[in-house]
Design a protein around this motif. Structure first.
Motif, mmCIF file in Angstrom:
data_model
loop_
_atom_site.group_PDB
_atom_site.id
_atom_site.type_symbol
_atom_site.label_atom_id
_atom_site.label_comp_id
_atom_site.label_asym_id
_atom_site.label_seq_id
_atom_site.Cartn_x
_atom_site.Cartn_y
_atom_site.Cartn_z
ATOM 1 N N ASP A 114 0.853 -1.179 0.000
ATOM 2 C CA ASP A 114 0.000 0.000 0.000
ATOM 3 C C ASP A 114 0.893 1.234 0.000
ATOM 4 O O ASP A 114 1.735 1.404 0.872
ATOM 5 N N ASP A 115 0.705 2.122 -0.975
ATOM 6 C CA ASP A 115 1.575 3.276 -1.125
ATOM 7 C C ASP A 115 1.491 4.223 0.054
ATOM 8 O O ASP A 115 2.367 5.036 0.266
ATOM 9 N N ASP A 116 0.419 4.131 0.841
ATOM 10 C CA ASP A 116 0.242 5.061 1.948
ATOM 11 C C ASP A 116 0.613 4.419 3.290
ATOM 12 O O ASP A 116 0.483 5.027 4.334
ATOM 13 N N THR A 117 1.058 3.166 3.262
ATOM 14 C CA THR A 117 1.512 2.500 4.474
ATOM 15 C C THR A 117 2.956 2.080 4.243
ATOM 16 O O THR A 117 3.228 1.067 3.626
ATOM 17 N N LEU A 118 3.866 2.886 4.742
ATOM 18 C CA LEU A 118 5.268 2.698 4.407
ATOM 19 C C LEU A 118 6.013 1.961 5.516
ATOM 20 O O LEU A 118 5.666 2.046 6.682
ATOM 21 N N VAL A 119 7.029 1.254 5.108
ATOM 22 C CA VAL A 119 7.826 0.462 6.035
ATOM 23 C C VAL A 119 9.089 1.221 6.389
ATOM 24 O O VAL A 119 9.786 1.731 5.505
ATOM 25 N N ALA A 120 9.397 1.317 7.648
ATOM 26 C CA ALA A 120 10.558 2.073 8.078
ATOM 27 C C ALA A 120 11.841 1.437 7.580
ATOM 28 O O ALA A 120 11.967 0.225 7.526
ATOM 29 N N THR A 154 9.481 4.133 -2.389
ATOM 30 C CA THR A 154 8.646 5.317 -2.568
ATOM 31 C C THR A 154 9.323 6.567 -1.995
ATOM 32 O O THR A 154 8.749 7.655 -2.049
ATOM 33 N N ALA A 155 10.533 6.421 -1.484
ATOM 34 C CA ALA A 155 11.228 7.541 -0.849
ATOM 35 C C ALA A 155 11.390 8.714 -1.808
ATOM 36 O O ALA A 155 11.132 9.869 -1.442
ATOM 37 N N TYR A 156 11.809 8.438 -3.032
ATOM 38 C CA TYR A 156 12.074 9.512 -3.985
ATOM 39 C C TYR A 156 10.800 10.300 -4.296
ATOM 40 O O TYR A 156 10.813 11.534 -4.334
ATOM 41 N N LEU A 157 9.695 9.597 -4.518
ATOM 42 C CA LEU A 157 8.455 10.273 -4.872
ATOM 43 C C LEU A 157 7.956 11.148 -3.721
ATOM 44 O O LEU A 157 7.492 12.270 -3.939
ATOM 45 N N HIS A 158 8.037 10.658 -2.495
ATOM 46 C CA HIS A 158 7.608 11.454 -1.346
ATOM 47 C C HIS A 158 8.554 12.635 -1.120
ATOM 48 O O HIS A 158 8.124 13.721 -0.718
ATOM 49 N N LEU A 159 9.833 12.421 -1.364
ATOM 50 C CA LEU A 159 10.797 13.501 -1.210
ATOM 51 C C LEU A 159 10.511 14.631 -2.195
ATOM 52 O O LEU A 159 10.498 15.814 -1.817
ATOM 53 N N LYS A 160 10.247 14.265 -3.447
ATOM 54 C CA LYS A 160 9.962 15.285 -4.449
ATOM 55 C C LYS A 160 8.624 15.988 -4.183
ATOM 56 O O LYS A 160 8.465 17.170 -4.488
ATOM 57 N N GLU A 161 7.687 15.271 -3.605
ATOM 58 C CA GLU A 161 6.433 15.915 -3.222
ATOM 59 C C GLU A 161 6.690 16.973 -2.151
ATOM 60 O O GLU A 161 6.128 18.076 -2.201
ATOM 61 N N CYS A 162 7.544 16.648 -1.190
ATOM 62 C CA CYS A 162 7.889 17.622 -0.144
ATOM 63 C C CYS A 162 8.587 18.838 -0.757
ATOM 64 O O CYS A 162 8.309 19.983 -0.376
ATOM 65 N N GLU A 163 9.495 18.589 -1.698
ATOM 66 C CA GLU A 163 10.185 19.683 -2.386
ATOM 67 C C GLU A 163 9.175 20.580 -3.102
ATOM 68 O O GLU A 163 9.237 21.811 -3.019
ATOM 69 N N PHE A 164 8.252 19.970 -3.809
ATOM 70 C CA PHE A 164 7.217 20.696 -4.554
ATOM 71 C C PHE A 164 6.352 21.525 -3.611
ATOM 72 O O PHE A 164 6.104 22.713 -3.850
ATOM 73 N N ARG A 165 5.892 20.907 -2.531
ATOM 74 C CA ARG A 165 5.042 21.623 -1.579
ATOM 75 C C ARG A 165 5.791 22.789 -0.933
ATOM 76 O O ARG A 165 5.213 23.866 -0.723
ATOM 77 N N PHE A 166 7.060 22.591 -0.619
ATOM 78 C CA PHE A 166 7.821 23.655 0.027
ATOM 79 C C PHE A 166 8.022 24.835 -0.921
ATOM 80 O O PHE A 166 7.840 25.996 -0.535
ATOM 81 N N ASN A 167 8.391 24.547 -2.164
ATOM 82 C CA ASN A 167 8.671 25.627 -3.109
ATOM 83 C C ASN A 167 7.421 26.404 -3.502
ATOM 84 O O ASN A 167 7.522 27.560 -3.935
ATOM 85 N N TYR A 168 6.249 25.788 -3.348
ATOM 86 C CA TYR A 168 4.996 26.473 -3.684
ATOM 87 C C TYR A 168 4.151 26.741 -2.441
ATOM 88 O O TYR A 168 2.933 26.899 -2.534
ATOM 89 N N ARG A 169 4.799 26.824 -1.294
ATOM 90 C CA ARG A 169 4.079 26.966 -0.032
ATOM 91 C C ARG A 169 3.319 28.284 0.052
ATOM 92 O O ARG A 169 2.361 28.403 0.821
ATOM 93 N N GLY A 170 3.732 29.287 -0.716
ATOM 94 C CA GLY A 170 3.045 30.573 -0.687
ATOM 95 C C GLY A 170 1.948 30.693 -1.730
ATOM 96 O O GLY A 170 1.298 31.744 -1.829
ATOM 97 N N ASP A 171 1.742 29.632 -2.518
ATOM 98 C CA ASP A 171 0.756 29.650 -3.588
ATOM 99 C C ASP A 171 -0.413 28.726 -3.263
ATOM 100 O O ASP A 171 -0.348 27.916 -2.341
ATOM 101 N N ASP A 172 -1.466 28.845 -4.062
ATOM 102 C CA ASP A 172 -2.589 27.923 -3.975
ATOM 103 C C ASP A 172 -2.160 26.637 -4.668
ATOM 104 O O ASP A 172 -2.079 26.579 -5.894
ATOM 105 N N LEU A 173 -1.856 25.609 -3.890
ATOM 106 C CA LEU A 173 -1.274 24.393 -4.450
ATOM 107 C C LEU A 173 -2.218 23.707 -5.433
ATOM 108 O O LEU A 173 -1.775 23.108 -6.418
ATOM 109 N N PHE A 174 -3.510 23.780 -5.194
ATOM 110 C CA PHE A 174 -4.484 23.178 -6.103
ATOM 111 C C PHE A 174 -4.373 23.796 -7.491
ATOM 112 O O PHE A 174 -4.339 23.093 -8.507
#
Length: 232
Positions: free
Chosen positions: A82-88, A197-217
């Motif tokens: 499950d992509d939303d249940t990650l293993v440490a 899935t580490a890379y995909l979640h990492l890039k999502e964090c990068e994306f969210r951070f760089n657009y944190r001042g914008d309407d992400l939708f």
């Protein structure tokens, strides 16, 4: 069914926008499924493809030396997880497991991340102590390109550049610290991180951070007009 954001979908554009808005609000797959009425399996599939597209988009803004989005997606597709249940990844416990390490660099007004599969903990420790032994394996110069390096197995940020200081010389929090704080908080809710899935979640964090001042939708809609998702 016509959907300019999701090619080949059996889902209306209106319903997809609802899912996208919930994703922009940083809800989990379970929450999105419950609110939207779409199955959890379908939501996981859409979110994985969306994160893959976000990763590719981030790579167009800052090409990485080792573009590994497709590699991680291929590896993850072989796993029945499950992509939303990650293993440490507890690399400090299991020495046979290579830690997930990435670098952080600021260019202009954006932060960018890059996975460093060829960098080990011993290299990071040597670089932070200023040891020249790394010159023999051509790693020091590369690490100097980054403001910080993160070891996800230990959830630790190593600073490779000096932090800004105030008038009294006291170190101040900067964007690298802010980004790592956001990333650590977001990844913690998954109670661990699967290597695939580490890379995909990492890039999502990068994306969210760089657009944190914008309407992400709105940002996501604009991105998907140029880079629509496909179910094939």
């Amino acid at each position: 069914m016509k959907n300019k954001y999701l090619k080949g979908a059996h889902l209306s554009e209106r319903k997809f926008k609802e899912i996208l808005r919930l994703f922009a609000d940083d809800l989990t797959a379970t929450q999105i499924a419950n609110i939207s009425g779409v199955s959890r399996v379908t939501i996981n599939s859409y979110l994985k493809k969306l994160r893959g597209q976000i990763a590719r988009y981030c790579e167009t803004l800052h090409p990485v030396s080792i573009p590994v989005a497709a590699l991680f997606e291929r590896e993850d597709s072989r796993l029945d997880q499950d992509d939303d249940t990650l293993v440490a990844v507890q690399s400090d416990v299991d020495k046979a497991v290579r830690p997930v390490i990435f670098g952080i660099v600021k260019i202009a007004d954006r932060l960018h991340t890059e996975l460093l599969p060829d960098v080990s903990r011993s290299m990071i420790h040597a670089a932070t102590r200023g040891r020249s032994v790394l010159e023999k394996i051509n790693t020091t110069e590369r690490l100097r390109n980054y403001s910080g390096v993160v070891d996800l197995g230990q959830y630790r940020l190593y600073r490779l550049s000096s932090k800004p200081t105030d008038a009294s010389g006291t170190p101040q929090m900067d964007e690298v610290d802010a980004f790592w704080g956001l990333t650590k908080h977001r990844l913690a809710k998954f109670k661990g991180l699967n290597r695939n899935t580490a890379y995909l979640h990492l890039k999502e964090c990068e994306f969210r951070f760089n657009y944190r001042g914008d309407d992400l939708f709105t940002v996501l809609l604009e991105m998907l007009k140029s880079y629509p998702l496909t179910l094939s």
